[in-house]
Design an enzyme around this catalytic site. Structure first.
Site, PDB file in Angstrom:
ATOM      1  N   GLY A 196       0.825  -1.198   0.000  1.00  0.00           N
ATOM      2  CA  GLY A 196       0.000   0.000   0.000  1.00  0.00           C
ATOM      3  C   GLY A 196       0.858   1.246   0.000  1.00  0.00           C
TER       4      GLY A 196
ATOM      5  N   ASP B 245      16.702  -5.031  14.394  1.00  0.00           N
ATOM      6  CA  ASP B 245      17.189  -4.162  13.320  1.00  0.00           C
ATOM      7  C   ASP B 245      17.469  -2.751  13.849  1.00  0.00           C
ATOM      8  OD1 ASP B 245      18.053  -3.787  10.759  1.00  0.00           O
ATOM      9  OD2 ASP B 245      16.071  -3.525   9.877  1.00  0.00           O
TER      10      ASP B 245
END
Length: 495
Positions: free
Chosen positions: A233, A341
């Site tokens: 999206g 991360d």
């Protein structure tokens, strides 16, 4: 002609070698593609799949291969698994990671070594998905050299819990595991859960029930600024009508999401994750019956990366950033979550110096174009145990914090100029990287980095231990980051 003559003639037609009494052996079945790596008398690795040998190329020297054959095998195994995993999942969004997920991933990596996919080259893996129109990008975040002269130095030189555990997500992820088991392998409870037969439509109903039932346009005024777009999206900026707060809204096309059960679990979890140092989930709406709008905080100062690459940070400012990031890591770890991360790209700043960690769960990819990462995590910030799988757990985030300190000192992490495969090898073989400016650092900062970058996981500090470290007592005020942010924006033409 007899039946035996017909049979004999038929065999001669297909297998003429029988005339010379040579036995015919059928094709093997149920082949096990196990990988056994050894070193021959010449010091060369043998037993690697040919595709892996080609990948090594000039990235890992023959001398390195002979000195560290196990490391080479582990690196190649992890590297190829990561590429395959990234392409299979499509990384529609980054799921919340628990230690249970790490164990399951380790099993998948072991199984990968015995599969035919382990014998495919990286190029063949990528080409399979390229033919399907997938977006593929090598994780190789080359950055421009850090600017440390001229006006840059002049400008910077004088700058003044109620949620107990992730039981919920593990239960819902269990639904996926249950569907992958045969009936005979299920417990009675699991058997009944499978028989409940929840469909995508059922999950959509559950998602709607926990989302805000109102019209998002009654709560937020959409701006003309699009923040990025990707396979799942797009992301755009908006303003909360009630508070005036700047927000990011991620529009997820539910027709393209194959794991609606995980979507449901993450909405429930993210609604309970509230911390001043996290980019917080704010709200969610289902619109047009097939689009999920996820509303999150948006910080206007940009990523820490801009500051570390364009300006020079004082130790007190580094301490301030580390303190804020550690509070976020500690909060996540207390709730059984591993970020996996931590890096400057995933630390966002407010213009007032606010520091928030992003890129986990729905907060992934809130700024910038959403492109596929072919690695599980980012190799340059990765702890050695991620590849070796030894004592892999929450402390990988502490190692990554240590590497992020190197970023704040040098403008980039170690090995950034190396390709990902070689970077993984160097991280795993060398362990703790060398820090060029080590002798110029205060003893407090040296001690803090020492605790972060311990190869022995047991000796590495926890978030709670590091929050009590002497180095953090020298934190400068967060507002001292504002001139750095402004200087970086000016240099990068982001003002």
């Amino acid at each position: 002609m007899s039946f035996s003559s017909l049979f004999k003639s038929s065999k001669r037609k297909h297998h003429p070698v029988e005339e010379n009494n040579i036995a015919v052996i059928g094709a093997p079945t149920n082949v096990n593609h196990d990988i056994h790596v050894t070193v021959n008398d010449q010091g060369h690795l043998t037993g690697l799949p040919s595709a892996w040998v080609r990948q090594i190329g000039t990235q890992i020297t023959e001398d390195e291969q002979s000195k560290n054959p196990l490391v080479v095998k582990q690196v190649l195994q992890y590297y190829n698994y990561s590429i395959k995993k990234g392409n299979q999942d499509g990384q529609e969004y980054k799921h919340i990671v628990t230690e249970k997920d790490i164990v399951e991933e380790s099993k998948e990596i072991d199984n990968f070594s015995h599969s035919k996919d382990a014998h495919k080259s990286k190029d063949s893996i990528l080409s399979e998905h390229s033919e399907k129109g997938d977006i593929i990008r090598e994780t190789y975040p080359i950055r421009p050299p850090r600017k440390v002269d001229g006006t840059n130095l002049v400008q910077t030189k004088n700058l003044a819990q109620n949620f107990e555990d992730l039981t919920l997500v593990n239960e819902l992820k269990g639904d996926v595991e249950i569907r992958n088991k045969s009936d005979s392998d299920l417990s009675d409870d699991d058997f009944m859960r499978r028989r409940s037969g929840l469909t995508d439509e059922d999950y959509m109903i559950k998602i709607k029930n926990i989302c805000n039932p109102g019209d998002p346009y009654d709560y937020y005024e959409r701006s003309n600024k699009d923040l990025g777009s990707g396979a799942s999206g797009m992301v755009f900026a908006a303003v909360c009508k009630k508070s005036g707060q700047l927000v990011a809204i991620k529009d997820i096309d539910m027709t393209k999401q194959h794991k609606k059960d995980l979507l449901l679990s993450e909405i429930k979890i993210m609604k309970n994750f509230k911390h001043k140092n996290l980019v917080n989930f704010l709200d969610a709406f289902v619109i047009y019956d097939d689009h999920l709008w996820v509303v999150m905080e948006l910080l206007d100062g940009g990523p820490l990366t801009d500051v570390v690459t364009e300006t020079v940070m004082k130790e007190g400012q580094i301490a301030a950033v580390c303190c804020e990031v550690l509070h976020a890591i500690d909060y996540l770890h207390d709730r059984g979550t591993i970020h996996r991360d931590i890096k400057s790209d995933n630390v966002l700043l407010g213009m007032d110096g606010t520091v928030k960690v992003t890129d986990f769960g729905f907060c992934a990819n809130v700024v910038g174009n959403e492109q596929r990462e072919t690695m599980v995590g980012t190799p340059y910030w990765m702890a050695p145990e991620v590849v070796t799988r030894q004592k892999y757990g929450k402390k990988v985030d502490i190692w990554s914090l240590g590497i992020m300190i190197v970023e704040m000192l040098d403008g980039e992490p170690p090995y950034l100029r190396e390709p990902p495969l070689r970077a993984l090898y160097l991280i795993t073989a060398n362990g703790r990287p060398k820090i060029a400016r080590w002798d110029t650092l205060t003893e407090k900062l040296q001690s803090f980095i020492d605790l972060c970058l311990q190869v022995d996981v047991d000796k590495r500090g926890t978030a709670k231990e590091l929050l009590e470290h002497e180095f953090l007592k020298d934190c400068m005020e967060l507002r001292t980051l504002t001139p750095l942010i402004r200087a970086a924006k000016k240099m990068l033409h982001k003002t």
